[in-house]
Design an enzyme around this catalytic site. Structure first.
Site, mmCIF file in Angstrom:
data_model
loop_
_atom_site.group_PDB
_atom_site.id
_atom_site.type_symbol
_atom_site.label_atom_id
_atom_site.label_comp_id
_atom_site.label_asym_id
_atom_site.label_seq_id
_atom_site.Cartn_x
_atom_site.Cartn_y
_atom_site.Cartn_z
ATOM 1 C CE LYS A 66 -3.933 -2.631 1.977
ATOM 2 N NZ LYS A 66 -3.171 -3.384 2.074
ATOM 3 N N GLY A 174 -12.497 -8.602 2.033
ATOM 4 C CA GLY A 174 -12.881 -8.424 3.180
ATOM 5 C C GLY A 174 -13.826 -9.856 3.126
ATOM 6 N N GLY A 179 -15.611 -10.837 7.235
ATOM 7 C CA GLY A 179 -17.780 -11.408 6.835
ATOM 8 C C GLY A 179 -18.654 -11.017 5.260
HETATM 9 P P1 BMP Z 1 -8.594 -11.355 5.320
HETATM 10 O O1 BMP Z 1 -9.280 -12.315 4.318
HETATM 11 O O2 BMP Z 1 -7.585 -12.364 6.169
HETATM 12 O O3 BMP Z 1 -9.680 -10.721 5.536
HETATM 13 O O4 BMP Z 1 -8.128 -10.268 4.384
HETATM 14 C C1 BMP Z 1 -7.649 -9.635 3.699
HETATM 15 C C2 BMP Z 1 -5.709 -9.200 3.036
HETATM 16 O O5 BMP Z 1 -6.789 -8.109 2.353
HETATM 17 C C3 BMP Z 1 -5.097 -8.516 4.143
HETATM 18 O O6 BMP Z 1 -3.662 -9.205 2.994
HETATM 19 C C4 BMP Z 1 -5.577 -7.218 3.967
HETATM 20 O O7 BMP Z 1 -3.843 -6.946 4.170
HETATM 21 C C5 BMP Z 1 -6.087 -7.449 2.960
HETATM 22 N N1 BMP Z 1 -6.668 -5.701 2.649
HETATM 23 C C6 BMP Z 1 -7.864 -5.996 3.434
HETATM 24 O O8 BMP Z 1 -8.229 -6.327 4.056
HETATM 25 N N2 BMP Z 1 -9.000 -4.811 3.647
HETATM 26 C C7 BMP Z 1 -8.576 -3.601 2.254
HETATM 27 O O9 BMP Z 1 -8.904 -2.373 2.098
HETATM 28 C C8 BMP Z 1 -6.948 -3.563 1.222
HETATM 29 C C9 BMP Z 1 -6.369 -5.013 1.498
HETATM 30 O O10 BMP Z 1 -5.666 -5.189 1.165
#
Ligand code: BMP
Length: 229
Positions: A66, A174, A179
């Protein structure tokens, strides 16, 4: 060969061995659109961790720091791992001149994709990013990156980004632990779902991926998209 619409986020906890993640990369390779390596991965295993993973799998590798800096420094940062990746993610709010323009020019010169964050999956994204979504999309339109990151948690934002940037691939995080049901972001107009823990922390990550891929096939079939690419 890569397949499907899942980009698997590889986010190790402190002290975990690299072997756990290399095993996931080898087992899932070919059944995913790609893998995403973030700060936790880079801080745990360094660029070498990405290099070793690359030796195991040719799917799309995206490094997600990012980035939000002046152009020269972002270029310097990504040049350290550029040989092992297919894409990088930067923030959109840093703007075009002196930042995203320089990064995009560099990435174009080496054939690496850029994705820009225009909205995030957590509630705090409403504080600054979402109220400025039109401005962020204006920046995105100037940069014309390969992809835009927009949240699975707010499908109306995905729909809006889809309508305003039909040229972009939309990458939606997400899904799962945050969720959202697998497939909902595709239904809303995303091209890829970024999924981490729902796969990487499942008792059987390959089985978890296969279940999600089947769900995606059904949804894309229903939308008239012939096959998962
Ligand atoms: P998870 O499915 O375990 O929640 O992981 C989500 C991934 O997406 C993580 O690597 C996080 O850094 C990334 N991410 C996020 O969750 N929300 C955002 O808005 C942007 C992301 O890159």
């Amino acid at each position: 060969m890569a397949g499907g619409r899942v980009i698997v986020a590889l986010d190790p906890g402190v002290g975990e061995p690299l072997s756990y993640w290399l095993n996931i990369v080898s087992r899932l390779c070919g059944g995913v659109a790609g893998f995403k390596f973030g700060l936790p991965f880079l801080l745990s295993y360094g660029v070498d961790g990405v290099r070793v993973s690359r030796g195991l799998c040719g799917d799309m590798f995206i490094v997600d720091l990012k980035l939000a800096d002046v152009g020269d420094f972002m270029v310097s940062t990504v040049s350290r791992f550029i040989d092992y990746v297919d894409g990088v993610i930067a923030h959109g709010f840093i703007g075009f001149e002196g930042a995203l323009r320089e990064l995009k020019d560099y990435l174009d010169s080496v054939g690496v994709k850029l994705a820009i964050v225009v909205s995030m999956s957590h509630a705090g994204s409403l504080d600054v990013l979402d109220v400025n979504i039109d401005r962020l999309l204006w920046v995105a339109d100037r940069v014309r990156p390969w992809g835009l990151v927009a949240p699975a948690t707010r499908p109306h934002i995905i729909g809006y980004v889809r309508s305003r940037a039909p040229w972009a691939k939309i990458l939606a995080p997400g899904v799962g632990v945050q969720g959202v049901r697998p497939g909902d972001a595709l239904r809303a107009g995303a091209d890829y779902e970024i999924i981490g823990r729902a796969i990487t922390r499942a008792p059987d990550p390959l089985k978890a991926l296969q279940t999600i891929n089947l769900e995606h096939e059904k949804i894309l079939g229903g939308m008239g998209v012939e096959r998962v690419h």
